[in-house]
Design a protein around this motif. Structure first.
Motif, mmCIF file in Angstrom:
data_model
loop_
_atom_site.group_PDB
_atom_site.id
_atom_site.type_symbol
_atom_site.label_atom_id
_atom_site.label_comp_id
_atom_site.label_asym_id
_atom_site.label_seq_id
_atom_site.Cartn_x
_atom_site.Cartn_y
_atom_site.Cartn_z
ATOM 1 N N GLU A 106 6.910 -29.910 -45.347
ATOM 2 C CA GLU A 106 5.773 -30.285 -44.515
ATOM 3 C C GLU A 106 5.858 -31.777 -44.179
ATOM 4 O OE1 GLU A 106 2.225 -29.131 -46.609
ATOM 5 O OE2 GLU A 106 3.258 -27.399 -47.475
ATOM 6 N N PRO A 107 6.186 -32.133 -42.941
ATOM 7 C CA PRO A 107 6.353 -33.549 -42.566
ATOM 8 C C PRO A 107 5.132 -34.408 -42.883
ATOM 9 C CG PRO A 107 7.180 -32.126 -40.821
ATOM 10 C CD PRO A 107 6.496 -31.236 -41.803
ATOM 11 N N GLN A 108 3.933 -33.870 -42.644
ATOM 12 C CA GLN A 108 2.738 -34.678 -42.873
ATOM 13 C C GLN A 108 2.555 -34.994 -44.347
ATOM 14 O OE1 GLN A 108 0.700 -36.177 -40.532
ATOM 15 N NE2 GLN A 108 0.080 -37.222 -42.405
ATOM 16 N N LEU A 109 2.891 -34.058 -45.221
ATOM 17 C CA LEU A 109 2.776 -34.303 -46.655
ATOM 18 C C LEU A 109 3.753 -35.387 -47.087
ATOM 19 C CD1 LEU A 109 1.572 -33.644 -49.397
ATOM 20 C CD2 LEU A 109 3.191 -31.741 -49.604
ATOM 21 N N ARG A 110 4.956 -35.384 -46.526
ATOM 22 C CA ARG A 110 5.911 -36.455 -46.840
ATOM 23 C C ARG A 110 5.369 -37.801 -46.357
ATOM 24 N NH1 ARG A 110 9.693 -32.587 -44.789
ATOM 25 N NH2 ARG A 110 10.007 -33.860 -42.918
ATOM 26 N N GLN A 111 4.782 -37.822 -45.168
ATOM 27 C CA GLN A 111 4.216 -39.065 -44.640
ATOM 28 C C GLN A 111 3.077 -39.564 -45.529
ATOM 29 O OE1 GLN A 111 5.286 -40.907 -42.034
ATOM 30 N NE2 GLN A 111 6.979 -39.466 -41.738
ATOM 31 N N ASP A 112 2.263 -38.636 -46.020
ATOM 32 C CA ASP A 112 1.173 -39.019 -46.928
ATOM 33 C C ASP A 112 1.734 -39.690 -48.177
ATOM 34 O OD1 ASP A 112 -0.619 -37.928 -45.157
ATOM 35 O OD2 ASP A 112 -0.901 -36.060 -46.278
ATOM 36 N N TYR A 113 2.852 -39.163 -48.664
ATOM 37 C CA TYR A 113 3.423 -39.744 -49.872
ATOM 38 C C TYR A 113 4.033 -41.119 -49.596
ATOM 39 C CZ TYR A 113 6.005 -40.677 -54.065
ATOM 40 O OH TYR A 113 6.467 -41.282 -55.197
ATOM 41 N N TYR A 114 4.685 -41.306 -48.455
ATOM 42 C CA TYR A 114 5.229 -42.633 -48.146
ATOM 43 C C TYR A 114 4.102 -43.663 -48.109
ATOM 44 C CZ TYR A 114 9.105 -39.742 -46.413
ATOM 45 O OH TYR A 114 10.102 -38.823 -46.291
ATOM 46 N N GLY A 115 2.959 -43.261 -47.544
ATOM 47 C CA GLY A 115 1.811 -44.170 -47.518
ATOM 48 C C GLY A 115 1.335 -44.507 -48.917
ATOM 49 N N PHE A 116 1.290 -43.498 -49.780
ATOM 50 C CA PHE A 116 0.899 -43.753 -51.166
ATOM 51 C C PHE A 116 1.895 -44.682 -51.851
ATOM 52 C CE2 PHE A 116 2.195 -42.753 -55.474
ATOM 53 C CZ PHE A 116 1.069 -43.153 -56.174
ATOM 54 N N LEU A 117 3.188 -44.427 -51.684
ATOM 55 C CA LEU A 117 4.203 -45.210 -52.390
ATOM 56 C C LEU A 117 4.153 -46.676 -51.974
ATOM 57 C CD1 LEU A 117 6.473 -44.979 -54.456
ATOM 58 C CD2 LEU A 117 8.070 -44.569 -52.561
#
Length: 745
Positions: free
Chosen positions: A95-106
Motif C-alpha cells: 500500500e503506497p500510502q501506508l509506506r508514505q505514512d511511515y516515511y513521515g513518521f521516520l
C-alpha cells in the motif's frame, strides 16, 4: 567536476534546509554500529558508540549536525528498545500510502532525536521492492533521506586537514563501519594526553545521563504495517486453514488459545492432522507438510507465514485471523511461492478492546442473562457479538431445563422460530432474484398457477416479503387435522399409533395431507384492508412453495446446498434429529398439550411448520448463535462470506429498504421505527434483523459493523411464559453492547 558541483549544490541545499543557522561543524554517525559524536573541541569531530546516552545533549546543542547511515535494518537507533520495521518489512507493504505514512513518521522520529539527516542504504544487491522503498523515501523528503551518492566518502587523515575542511564548507563524511574504526583510531592517536583525558572524561560523564525515549511508533501504524507486511509463502495454496483439527508446536500460549477458538488444537503431532510449527521463539523441527510461523523464509516448498519483527499488542488476534481467512495476507515478496491472499470474510476472533468495545461494560450482559434465568424467563441462552468481522463475545448461560441437569454449550442447537424467515426464505428468494428466475414485482400467480383464480392472484413477491399482501396473521392449519382432542384417524401412521395416540406424523407428512394444506392456504381469506401492513406467517409459507416450484428442489435442500453447507454452518438444519444431530445437543421447547401431547424436543415447535414436515418458510430451522452470526455476517458483508459471493450487493440492498407507508419492515427484515422496536434504541436506521417466538433474535448494523445474536428456549416448558419480553432482556443486552462501544469512543 560535474559530480563535485552536484555534491556542493546538494549539500548547500541540505545545510540551508536543516537548520535556521548554519552549524559550525558536521558529525557523521555510521549506521551499522552507530559510532556516536560528542563535542570535544571547537571545529572537531569524535566518533563514539551508543547513541542513546548522548541524544539529549545533541538535542540541547544546536552546534551539532548529525547524520546517520541506515542499513537494511532501517533503524537509526537500534539500541533504543523501540521496534521499527526493517527494509524487508517496508518492501513487503503493497500500500503506497501506508509506506508514505511511515516515511513521515521516520523523519519526525529522527528529528525528535536530533538526527538532521538519514542516509539511505546502497541499492546494490537489494530486491526490486527494496529499491522502490529507497526511491520513495528520497522522493518523500529529498533533503532528509539522502542518497549516499550525494555525499563525500573521504574522512580527513589529520586533524589539521579536518579543521580546514570543516571551516571551508559544510560536509557530511560517509565511511564504512570498518573504515570508521580505523579512522577513529588513527585520528584519536594524534591527540595529546590532555586532550585524550578530556575526551574520556566527557565520555564517562555522558554515559551517566538518563535516556528517556521521546517518540514511539504509534500502535495504529504498527498494526497497519504488521498486517500489510506479513507474507504468505504458500506454494500448495493451503491458506486459509479450515481444518477440523490442527496441531500446534511452539511456545506462544496466547496464540495457541486463540487458535483453539477456530478449531480443535492439539499440542502434539498426529498423522493426517495439519501441524503448525512456530519458530519465532525457539527452534523446532520442521517436517514435510508442516505450516511454519516465523521471521525467516524456509525452503520454498514449505508453507510459511512470514511475520515482521514488530511487537504489537494482541499479535495472536492478527495471526489467527490471517491463518483462518478472517484477514488478508497482503505482504508482497519476490520469494518463490509467495502469494497475496485476499480476506475470505470468515469470522475471526478477538477481545472486545481489540474491536473497540469496553469489556468491563459488557459484563452487564452476564448480569442480565443470569437475572432472566433466575426469574424463570428462560432456562438458558446463547449470546454472540461480532464487531468488525471478529467474534468478541460468544457465551452461553444456564441449562436446557430448569432442573439444571445439562448446561448450555456453544454447540447447543435452538429452535430459532421466525428467524427462519430471514436466514432461509430471504436468502433463497434473493438468490432466485440474482439468477433472474423471479422478479420482486411479479405476481404470485406468475409462478404458482394454483393462485391465479384466488384472492391472491395479483399479490406480488415484494408484498409478501414486506407483510403487505393483506394476508391473515395466522391460520391454525394443524387444527384442521384434529377430530376433537385427537387426530383425525386418517393422520395416524399405523393402527398402533392410533391406539396409543402416538403423533409422529409431523416428520413424514402424507402427500395428500400436504396437498390439503396448500389448498387451505390458497383459499384463506384476506384482511379487511389488504393494502395495510399485517405481519403474517402465511406469506412465507407461500414463498416456501414458490422457491420449490421455481428451483425444482425441496426448500431445505435448496438452502442447505446454496448456503449452509458451503458456508460451513455445521449446526444448522431443519429436522435436526433426522439429520444426525443428537437430542443431547438440542434445547427442548414446549410441552405441547394442544396437539402433540408430549414434550417437544428436537422437532419444530411451530405446529404449522410441523404439519409441513418440519420444513417451512416461516419457521422450522434450528441453529447455534455462532452459525447465525456467520449467516448475518454474509448479509452484512454484501453477500460475501468465506471467499464466495452468495448474493449480489445490488440485490441485498433491495431487501434492506422500506417500501410501504406505515410499515416499518423491509423485505423480510424487521427494522426500527421508534415505536415497537425489537432492537436497541441506539441501533442505526440502516440496521436490520428479526426476532423469533421461541425467544430468539438476530440483528446487524452496517454503520457499526456489528452483529448481535440471542438464542433461548424461553417457551420451555410453556409457550405462555412471557417473562423474557416483560424483562426486555434481548433489547437491553443489545443496549449494553452499544453502550460498550460508546464508552470506548
Amino acid at each position: 567536476m560535474r559530480g563535485y558541483l552536484q555534491i556542493v549544490f546538494i549539500l548547500i541545499c541540505i545545510s540551508g534546509y536543516a537548520l535556521d543557522t548554519e552549524p559550525n561543524e558536521e558529525v557523521w554517525i555510521d549506521g551499522s554500529s552507530f559510532y556516536k559524536a560528542i563535542k570535544h573541541r571547537k571545529n572537531s569531530t569524535l566518533y563514539f558508540r551508543e547513541w542513546a546516552p548522548y541524544a539529549r545533549q545533541f538535542l540541547e546543542d544546536e552546534d551539532y549536525f548529525v547524520a546517520i547511515q541506515l542499513d537494511k535494518a532501517f533503524d537509526p537507533l537500534p539500541d533504543d528498545n523501540i521496534d521499527l520495521p526493517n527494509l524487508t518489512t517496508l518492501a513487503a507493504i503493497g500500500e503506497p500510502q501506508l509506506r508514505q505514512d511511515y516515511y513521515g513518521f521516520l523523519e519526525s522520529f529522527g528529528r525528535t532525536y536530533g538526527i538532521n539527516h538519514m542516509v539511505l542504504p546502497d541499492t546494490i544487491s537489494l530486491s526490486l521492492f527494496e529499491k522502490e522503498v529507497i526511491r520513495e523515501a528520497n522522493k518523500h523528503s529529498p533533503f532528509y533521506f539522502l542518497h549516499k551518492s550525494s555525499l563525500s566518502y573521504s574522512l580527513p587523515d589529520t586533524r589539521r586537514e579536518f579543521e580546514s575542511e570543516a571551516d571551508a564548507t559544510p560536509t557530511i563524511w560517509v565511511t564504512a563501519q570498518d573504515e570508521s574504526t580505523k579512522k577513529l583510531s588513527k585520528w584519536s592517536d594524534k591527540l595529546d594526553d590532555d586532550e585524550r583525558l578530556s575526551f574520556y572524561t566527557r565520555l564517562r560523564a555522558a554515559k551517566l545521563v538518563e535516556f528517556i525515549p521521546a517518540f514511539e511508533l504509534p500502535p495504529s501504524l504498527t498494526n497497519s504495517i504488521f498486517t500489510a507486511s506479513t507474507i504468505a509463502i504458500d506454494p500448495h495454496e493451503r491458506f486459509p486453514l479450515q481444518d477440523h483439527r490442527i496441531s500446534y508446536i511452539g511456545t506462544d500460549q496466547p496464540l495457541k488459545r486463540r487458535l483453539s477458538q477456530y478449531t480443535t488444537v492439539l499440542g502434539y503431532r498426529v498423522s493426517g492432522v495439519p501441524c503448525i510449527v512456530d519458530l519465532r521463539n525457539e527452534k523446532e523441527k520442521v517436517m514435510e507438510g508442516d505450516i511454519v510461523i516465523g521471521y525467516e523464509p524456509q525452503n520454498s516448498d514449505v508453507t510459511t507465514l512470514l511475520l515482521p519483527k514488530l511487537e504489537i499488542a494482541d499479535q495472536d488476534v492478527l495471526v489467527g485471523k490471517m491463518l483462518f481467512g478472517a484477514n488478508g495476507i497482503k505482504g508482497r515478496s519476490s520469494l518463490k511461492g509467495a502469494r497475496q491472499i485476499r480476506n475470505y470474510g470468515y469470522l475471526g476472533y478477538a477481545g472486545p478492546e481489540w474491536s473497540g468495545l469496553d469489556s468491563y461494560h459488557l459484563q452487564w450482559i452476564d448480569s442480565l442473562a443470569n437475572d432472566a434465568i433466575k426469574k424463570f424467563a428462560t432456562p438458558g441462552m446463547q449470546v454472540a457479538v461480532v464487531k468488525n468481522g471478529s467474534v468478541v463475545l460468544e457465551k452461553e448461560y444456564g441449562h436446557f431445563t430448569y432442573d439444571s441437569l445439562q448446561p448450555v454449550s456453544k454447540k447447543t442447537i435452538y429452535d430459532i422460530a421466525s428467524v427462519t424467515k430471514v436466514v432461509a426464505t430471504l436468502p433463497a428468494i434473493a438468490l432466485l432474484v440474482d439468477q433472474e428466475k423471479i422478479h420482486l414485482d411479479d405476481s404470485l400467480s406468475s409462478y404458482l398457477k394454483e393462485f391465479s383464480k384466488s384472492n391472491k392472484s395479483q399479490v406480488t413477491i415484494r408484498q409478501l416479503l414486506a407483510h403487505n399482501a393483506g394476508l391473515l396473521s395466522y391460520v391454525p392449519f394443524w387444527s384442521m387435522m384434529m377430530d376433537g382432542d385427537r387426530l383425525d384417524a386418517f393422520y395416524y401412521k399405523t393402527p398402533e399409533d392410533e391406539a396409543k395416540d402416538i403423533r409422529t406424523y409431523g416428520l413424514e407428512p402424507d402427500p395428500i395431507m400436504l396437498d390439503s394444506l396448500k389448498s387451505f392456504i390458497v383459499r384463506s381469506k384476506l384482511i379487511k384492508n389488504p393494502s395495510e401492513y399485517n405481519y403474517s406467517d402465511l406469506g412465507f409459507m407461500i414463498l416456501h412453495l414458490l422457491v420449490e416450484r421455481v428451483s425444482g428442489v425441496p426448500f431445505d435442500q435448496f438452502v442447505i446446498e446454496n448456503f449452509y453447507q458451503p458456508m460451513g454452518l455445521k449446526h444448522t438444519a431443519f429436522n435436526p434429529i433426522r439429520n444426525g444431530i443428537s437430542p443431547r445437543d438440542i434445547a427442548p421447547t414446549e410441552y405441547d398439550q394442544r396437539y402433540r401431547n408430549y414434550q417437544v424436543w428436537g422437532e419444530v415447535h411451530d405446529r404449522n411448520a410441523l404439519v409441513f414436515g418440519g420444513v417451512a418458510g416461516h419457521a422450522g430451522l434450528f441453529s447455534t448463535a455462532l452459525d447465525m452470526a456467520k449467516m448475518m455476517s454474509m448479509f452484512l458483508n454484501d453477500g460475501y462470506y468465506g471467499g464466495r459471493q452468495y448474493i449480489s450487493k445490488e440485490t441485498l440492498d433491495q431487501f434492506n429498504f422500506r417500501y410501504f407507508e406505515n410499515n416499518r419492515r423491509g423485505l423480510a427484515w424487521d427494522k426500527k421505527d421508534g415505536k415497537k422496536d425489537s432492537a436497541s434504541r441506539l441501533a442505526s436506521d440502516q440496521s436490520f434483523g428479526h426476532t423469533g417466538f421461541t425467544g430468539t433474535m438476530v440483528w446487524a448494523d452496517p454503520e457499526e459493523d456489528l452483529i448481535y445474536v440471542f438464542l433461548s428456549n424461553r417457551i420451555y416448558p410453556d409457550a405462555n411464559n412471557w417473562k423474557l419480553g416483560e424483562l426486555n432482556t434481548r433489547t437491553t443486552i443489545h443496549d449494553v453492547i452499544y453502550q460498550s462501544i460508546r464508552s470506548v469512543n
